[in-house]
Enzyme design. Sequence first.
Site, PDB file in Angstrom:
ATOM      1  N   HIS A  74       9.771  -2.883   3.349  1.00  0.00           N
ATOM      2  CA  HIS A  74       8.697  -2.594   2.397  1.00  0.00           C
ATOM      3  C   HIS A  74       8.259  -3.859   1.659  1.00  0.00           C
ATOM      4  O   HIS A  74       7.067  -4.073   1.420  1.00  0.00           O
ATOM      5  CB  HIS A  74       9.192  -1.523   1.413  1.00  0.00           C
ATOM      6  CG  HIS A  74       8.269  -1.284   0.270  1.00  0.00           C
ATOM      7  ND1 HIS A  74       8.503  -1.786  -0.991  1.00  0.00           N
ATOM      8  CD2 HIS A  74       7.083  -0.607   0.197  1.00  0.00           C
ATOM      9  CE1 HIS A  74       7.515  -1.418  -1.792  1.00  0.00           C
ATOM     10  NE2 HIS A  74       6.652  -0.709  -1.100  1.00  0.00           N
ATOM     11  N   GLU A 127       6.844  -0.633  -8.951  1.00  0.00           N
ATOM     12  CA  GLU A 127       6.592   0.484  -8.044  1.00  0.00           C
ATOM     13  C   GLU A 127       7.811   1.406  -8.013  1.00  0.00           C
ATOM     14  O   GLU A 127       7.704   2.625  -8.072  1.00  0.00           O
ATOM     15  CB  GLU A 127       6.281  -0.047  -6.633  1.00  0.00           C
ATOM     16  CG  GLU A 127       5.930   1.056  -5.652  1.00  0.00           C
ATOM     17  CD  GLU A 127       5.640   0.552  -4.244  1.00  0.00           C
ATOM     18  OE1 GLU A 127       5.671  -0.680  -4.010  1.00  0.00           O
ATOM     19  OE2 GLU A 127       5.402   1.404  -3.366  1.00  0.00           O
ATOM     20  N   GLU A 160       5.979  -5.814   3.786  1.00  0.00           N
ATOM     21  CA  GLU A 160       4.658  -5.167   3.828  1.00  0.00           C
ATOM     22  C   GLU A 160       3.803  -5.665   2.649  1.00  0.00           C
ATOM     23  O   GLU A 160       2.620  -5.962   2.812  1.00  0.00           O
ATOM     24  CB  GLU A 160       4.839  -3.643   3.780  1.00  0.00           C
ATOM     25  CG  GLU A 160       3.561  -2.845   3.775  1.00  0.00           C
ATOM     26  CD  GLU A 160       3.553  -1.787   2.692  1.00  0.00           C
ATOM     27  OE1 GLU A 160       2.776  -1.949   1.730  1.00  0.00           O
ATOM     28  OE2 GLU A 160       4.310  -0.799   2.791  1.00  0.00           O
ATOM     29  N   HIS A 161       4.402  -5.782   1.463  1.00  0.00           N
ATOM     30  CA  HIS A 161       3.662  -6.328   0.321  1.00  0.00           C
ATOM     31  C   HIS A 161       3.248  -7.777   0.579  1.00  0.00           C
ATOM     32  O   HIS A 161       2.120  -8.176   0.282  1.00  0.00           O
ATOM     33  CB  HIS A 161       4.530  -6.273  -0.938  1.00  0.00           C
ATOM     34  CG  HIS A 161       4.484  -4.959  -1.648  1.00  0.00           C
ATOM     35  ND1 HIS A 161       4.108  -4.833  -2.961  1.00  0.00           N
ATOM     36  CD2 HIS A 161       4.780  -3.703  -1.217  1.00  0.00           C
ATOM     37  CE1 HIS A 161       4.169  -3.559  -3.319  1.00  0.00           C
ATOM     38  NE2 HIS A 161       4.581  -2.850  -2.282  1.00  0.00           N
TER      39      HIS A 161
END
Lengths: 459, 449
Positions: free
Chosen positions: A73, A153, A76-77
Amino acid sequence: MMVRPLHSLVAVLGSLIGATTALAADFQVSTALLDNGLFVAVVEDHRAPIVTQMLYYRAGSADELPNQRGIAHYLEHMMFQGTSTTPGPEFRGVIARFGGRENATTSQDTTTYFQTVGKEALELVIRLEADRMHNLTISERAFNSEKEVIKEERRGRYENEPGGAFAEQYTAAQYLVHPYGNPIIGHMHEIEALTVQDALDWYKKWYVPNNATLVIAGDTTMDEVLPLAKKYYGAIPRGAEPVRFRPKEPPQLAERRVIMYDSRVRTPSLSRSYLAPSQTARDGTAEALTILASALSGSTGRFYQKLVVEQGVASGAGAGYGGAALNDTTFGVSVSPRRGVDIAVAERALDAEIDRLLRDGITAEEVELAKSGIVDGLIFARDNVMGLARRVGNGLSIGMTVEEVTSLSDRMKAVTVARVNEAAKRVFDKRRSVTGMLLPPLAAPTPPAAVTPAAAVTP
Amino acid sequence: MIRVLFVALVALAGVALAPRDGAAMDIQRMTTPIGIDLWYVREPSLPIIAANIVFTEAGAATVPADKLGIGYFVQVLLDEGAGDLTSLQFQRKLDELSLDMNFDVGTDTFGATLRVLTERREEGFTLLGLALSKPRFDEEPVQRMRAALNADLTNRMDDPDDIINRAFVQRMFPTHGYGRSARGTPEILETLTRADLVDFVQTRFTRDRLVVGAVGDVPIEEMARLIDLAVGGLPATGPKLTIPEVTPVIADEVQVIRRDMPQSTVLIGSYGIKREDPDYYAAAVLNATLGGTSFMSRLWDELREQRGLVYSVSTSNAVLEHTAYFVGYAATNNERVAESIDLMRAGIERVLREGITQAELDSARTYLLGSFALSLDTNARIARTLVSMQVSKLGPEYMDQRAALYGAVTLDDIKRVARRMFLGDANAQGPAKLSTIVIGDPARVGKGG
């Protein structure tokens, strides 16, 4: 989405290996395979001059090693932070600036990047996506700044949300060794420990054309897509074949219970998951469980009709099955007791319904209704070409074939009552379950916090 | 076919992409036999009909304070029995026919959507007509849904997001229906009766309030017949439920709602620009530049990209039928709330003092033109757009005029609109008037908005 038949068009193109055109019931997909191993699929929909690009990598949080949890993840950022040819701000702005939508998502099995743009921008998004497949740069500054974003997040999804915090504990309890028990985003201390090198290692290992599936959907054709795919993605060399290692979950012998009290919770709820095969088992169980979940859930489903309408012990009840996973997944059931009803009473009522199902079986009428709902749903699904693209990308990324992805109607129609009952017997074994309860605090709840102007707060 | 026409130039050598200058949709219009104005787009490639039927002046803001939540109660009960069909019979029909029927009470409107396979259109629109004109409100479903809503509302009363949203609108509209919680409270819910449900339907589901849009593969005359099938049983007129125009009250200070949680949510309110206001387009450009778009807005860059303060930061010019307001949103950990508020405030002050640049104006314009065209990607969304255009009093020609309307926005317009939005008056001066609310346990939150 295709209404008129799609002509076969890719088989003869020169540099392709094994190009095929699938002809299947639910909707049409054209496919091609580039020399470097990138699989290309096109789903046509010519209603509006819009195209969506979705690039799927076969790498998700369940592919992480224990010392790099959260990196799928995190990377992905970082994929939005620019490349050696296109700096970050330019990269991020270019699609939004003319109204395009873009985002990305990380799951347990895949990482996906997608953009929806006017068809004249198809080459642009292909070029940008191909660029970051091999030219990503990660600066220490951007990495550290993004770490704070990811922590926010996580706070928003888990620390701040009792439901999120509970789901994390509950899911973890389902798996002794398989990484589906880990939160996709990672735990706070795991995110904290990740480094630029972890991100680069992950990128180098998984982000290669032979580990990706490109799905283009909308107002275009394989004739238009393939030259662009070859020009931009085709220029990226094949990488070493990444190998997924997924530990096998040992047999579950004892039911597990996870009980969480939280002062922010006002009404109790119960969820239960049972280990269940996914679509990749290819033994018909996934299709049967899809129908079972449909028959048990919804306002005409068994659970709602029995527990909520007839017995009045619950305010809500349902079932769900997530079959689109690479490894064994879960079949879930849930119930929320009606006010004044003890959660143990609601659980017993749920258990009684499951026992009745196992004893008397599901009816032919229930199976037929569920089937027709799923088959009709596939016609409605054609109104959303991005949804079709997602089916294709997700399916292919867990190893399904195009034919399997597009033949859901036929596979559903073939399911028998006996098959559903067999699947129910296989799944509804309490020893292979986790029961979770999210409950209000044992003590009386604290009085509502006072609303105070900031002037009263110590600066 | 849905024709969405774009005039676009693409320069693929660089990353520059010229704007879509406009989008046009082939909108057909017809007055149905019973007199309903139907907007329709014919889409022959799918055997599906999607319809959106909306009653104006029928939303939560039309409900008196002691009946709050009645619209939502009606919403969840309309498919729980109608005409001769009991709750279970009605639900079974929906399942057997694969009807996707939904109801939604908004602040200003009450809406129904139906998505149906074309071959089952007769049954689908007949059932919708039953739900709208002959809901039964039988004792069993009323009590069952009351219990479900009670659980939902009980949770919402203590949900931080819900608390801050309620506090925000209550503070902006302290004496107006827009300041009240649309879903009501568990206490009010217990007092609502069957007579209240019947009254809501009879006074609000009337033909004079109707706005209708649809997409399907049948001729418009057939679509008109189906619409009449759904609404023909409704009363022609109902009582006027006038909602007064209102301007938000800006408290110009920071209010903190203390909650023990690690991340705080911040809402910043100010004035908005209404849909029919000539400055609406300039306001949209200003908002897109300031915080209305992910990846390219000033606040996104400042708070997320430069400082890693937030996962998401956004702003909007929220438009209602009788007001408009500005709202900015951010969520960040308690330690960095003060810094985040300061940066949002500084971003607003900068727009107020300096306006935006020509390059930003151009980017925002192309974003707004393009994103609208891209949003018309499913039949259901197009049906909703047909309704929202009518609710906004726009004609079909709006599709062709959008490019010119946004093209006419100047940098001076932006500066004027910034004063209107953050000072409440085009001729005012001084620091921005901002009404800020925080929920969480923020450290060092300073005085003043």
